[in-house]
Scaffold this motif. Structure first.
Motif, PDB file in Angstrom:
ATOM      1  N   LEU A   1       0.829  -1.204   0.000  1.00 51.00           N
ATOM      2  CA  LEU A   1       0.000   0.000   0.000  1.00 51.00           C
ATOM      3  C   LEU A   1       0.869   1.262   0.000  1.00 51.00           C
ATOM      4  CD1 LEU A   1      -2.843  -1.016   2.494  1.00 51.00           C
ATOM      5  CD2 LEU A   1      -2.971  -0.856  -0.002  1.00 51.00           C
ATOM      6  N   LEU A   2       2.052   1.173   0.616  1.00 46.01           N
ATOM      7  CA  LEU A   2       2.970   2.316   0.616  1.00 46.01           C
ATOM      8  C   LEU A   2       3.538   2.580  -0.769  1.00 46.01           C
ATOM      9  CD1 LEU A   2       4.953   1.723   3.942  1.00 46.01           C
ATOM     10  CD2 LEU A   2       3.184   3.435   3.502  1.00 46.01           C
ATOM     11  N   TRP A   3       3.431   1.584  -1.665  1.00 49.36           N
ATOM     12  CA  TRP A   3       3.884   1.786  -3.036  1.00 49.36           C
ATOM     13  C   TRP A   3       3.048   2.850  -3.744  1.00 49.36           C
ATOM     14  CZ3 TRP A   3       5.444  -3.099  -6.262  1.00 49.36           C
ATOM     15  CH2 TRP A   3       6.461  -3.784  -5.611  1.00 49.36           C
TER      16      TRP A   3
ATOM     17  N   PRO B   1       1.693   5.951  -2.868  1.00 47.30           N
ATOM     18  CA  PRO B   1       2.229   7.327  -2.930  1.00 47.30           C
ATOM     19  C   PRO B   1       3.618   7.406  -3.558  1.00 47.30           C
ATOM     20  CG  PRO B   1       2.266   6.500  -0.680  1.00 47.30           C
ATOM     21  CD  PRO B   1       1.461   5.527  -1.480  1.00 47.30           C
ATOM     22  N   LEU B   2       4.362   6.287  -3.522  1.00 42.11           N
ATOM     23  CA  LEU B   2       5.688   6.269  -4.145  1.00 42.11           C
ATOM     24  C   LEU B   2       5.611   6.032  -5.648  1.00 42.11           C
ATOM     25  CD1 LEU B   2       7.652   4.118  -1.528  1.00 42.11           C
ATOM     26  CD2 LEU B   2       7.823   6.588  -1.882  1.00 42.11           C
ATOM     27  N   ARG B   3       4.407   5.669  -6.134  1.00 42.29           N
ATOM     28  CA  ARG B   3       4.185   5.366  -7.549  1.00 42.29           C
ATOM     29  C   ARG B   3       5.104   4.244  -8.027  1.00 42.29           C
ATOM     30  NH1 ARG B   3       3.594  11.536 -10.051  1.00 42.29           N
ATOM     31  NH2 ARG B   3       1.911  12.206  -8.663  1.00 42.29           N
ATOM     32  N   GLN B   4       5.322   3.268  -7.148  1.00 43.77           N
ATOM     33  CA  GLN B   4       6.162   2.123  -7.480  1.00 43.77           C
ATOM     34  C   GLN B   4       5.340   1.092  -8.246  1.00 43.77           C
ATOM     35  OE1 GLN B   4       9.322   1.750  -7.082  1.00 43.77           O
ATOM     36  NE2 GLN B   4       9.604  -0.423  -7.514  1.00 43.77           N
TER      37      GLN B   4
ATOM     38  N   ARG C   1       9.122  -5.388   0.019  1.00 46.16           N
ATOM     39  CA  ARG C   1      10.081  -4.631   0.819  1.00 46.16           C
ATOM     40  C   ARG C   1      11.174  -4.009  -0.044  1.00 46.16           C
ATOM     41  NH1 ARG C   1       7.896  -8.879   2.816  1.00 46.16           N
ATOM     42  NH2 ARG C   1       7.004  -8.921   4.923  1.00 46.16           N
ATOM     43  N   ASP C   2      11.642  -4.726  -1.053  1.00 48.97           N
ATOM     44  CA  ASP C   2      12.641  -4.152  -1.950  1.00 48.97           C
ATOM     45  C   ASP C   2      12.042  -3.035  -2.798  1.00 48.97           C
ATOM     46  OD1 ASP C   2      14.822  -5.726  -1.145  1.00 48.97           O
ATOM     47  OD2 ASP C   2      14.166  -7.385  -2.393  1.00 48.97           O
ATOM     48  N   GLY C   3      10.739  -3.133  -3.089  1.00 51.76           N
ATOM     49  CA  GLY C   3      10.068  -2.053  -3.812  1.00 51.76           C
ATOM     50  C   GLY C   3      10.013  -0.777  -2.993  1.00 51.76           C
ATOM     51  N   LEU C   4       9.899  -0.931  -1.687  1.00 54.16           N
ATOM     52  CA  LEU C   4       9.946   0.237  -0.799  1.00 54.16           C
ATOM     53  C   LEU C   4      11.310   0.920  -0.927  1.00 54.16           C
ATOM     54  CD1 LEU C   4       7.988   1.481   1.328  1.00 54.16           C
ATOM     55  CD2 LEU C   4       9.257   0.212   3.067  1.00 54.16           C
ATOM     56  N   MET C   5      12.360   0.107  -0.989  1.00 56.39           N
ATOM     57  CA  MET C   5      13.721   0.637  -1.139  1.00 56.39           C
ATOM     58  C   MET C   5      13.892   1.387  -2.453  1.00 56.39           C
ATOM     59  SD  MET C   5      17.227  -1.615  -1.529  1.00 56.39           S
ATOM     60  CE  MET C   5      16.639  -2.352  -3.083  1.00 56.39           C
TER      61      MET C   5
END
Length: 226
Positions: free
Chosen positions: A83-85, A87-90, A151-155
């Motif tokens: 879900l944090l992806w 706002p990061l547009r990941q 998790r790596d997508g968060l990075m």
């Protein structure tokens, strides 16, 4: 650097564009090899018994306060990270799916094949090998540019949006996650601290050489750093 690229040339493409960006057979091999080595890394770290990764500590701590099993906590955290992806547009991709469904079985297989060491020097060797293998595996499968795990997508998402290096972002995330895990009652060890402080710089080193150049004539894509 554009808002859709990271300092190491990772493009943020949609799932279809990822598959059409060229060199697909090579990228698929790198994706699978990276995930397999990630499983080896997990097994080495777990068999060392010198402390789990910061995310493991966080999962353990969170499970003390939730009416959920450790496995369900891991799934719930993965969903929250996804879900944090937003706002990061990941962008997700084949690698996101592969990470979800293959990493667990690959870890189980390597746990079955790797004997637990008894001597402290060998356990330390497992720890060091596990950290280095995690960094190499991350660079291989993320560098294939077919999507990352949660998790790596968060990075990579934070690196792209902030312009910070992978080393700085990864280390910051690991330290924050570790602090939260300990605060929640998770158990850390020497291996946890080594992982938190070392995996980011080593990942940064490997990614300089393992991020693949993509070929998509309809889009101007950033090149990997040489």
């Amino acid at each position: 650097m554009t808002p859709d690229s990271s300092p190491l040339g990772l493009a943020n493409l949609g799932p279809i564009a990822q598959l059409r960006a060229g060199r697909l057979p090579e990228r698929l091999v790198r994706l699978l090899a990276g995930l397999w080595l990630y499983g080896v890394s997990n097994a080495l770290l777990m068999q060392s018994t010198l402390g789990g990764s910061p995310w493991v500590v966080f999962h353990q701590g969170a499970s003390r306060h939730l009416p959920l099993s450790l496995g369900m906590v891991m799934v719930s955290v993965a969903v929250a990270v996804l879900l944090l992806w937003i706002p990061l547009r990941q962008m997700p991709g084949l690698g996101t799916v592969a990470n979800t469904f293959l990493l667990g079985p690959f870890t189980d297989l390597n746990l079955h094949w790797l004997a637990a060491p008894e001597s402290l020097p060998l356990r330390c060797a497992y720890l060091i090998g596990g950290v280095a293998m995690c960094a190499l595996a991350t660079a291989l499968y993320v560098g294939a540019q077919l999507g990352t795990g949660p998790r790596d997508g968060l990075m990579t998402g934070f690196a792209r949006r902030t312009g910070w290096s992978i080393r700085r972002v990864r280390t910051s995330i690991e330290i924050v996650v570790l602090a939260c895990g300990v605060a929640l009652g998770g158990v850390a060890g020497l291996g946890t601290l080594v992982f938190a402080l070392c995996v980011g710089p080593i990942t940064q080193f490997f990614m300089r050489y393992l991020v693949l150049r993509l070929e998509a004539p309809e889009e101007k894509l950033p090149a990997a750093v040489s």
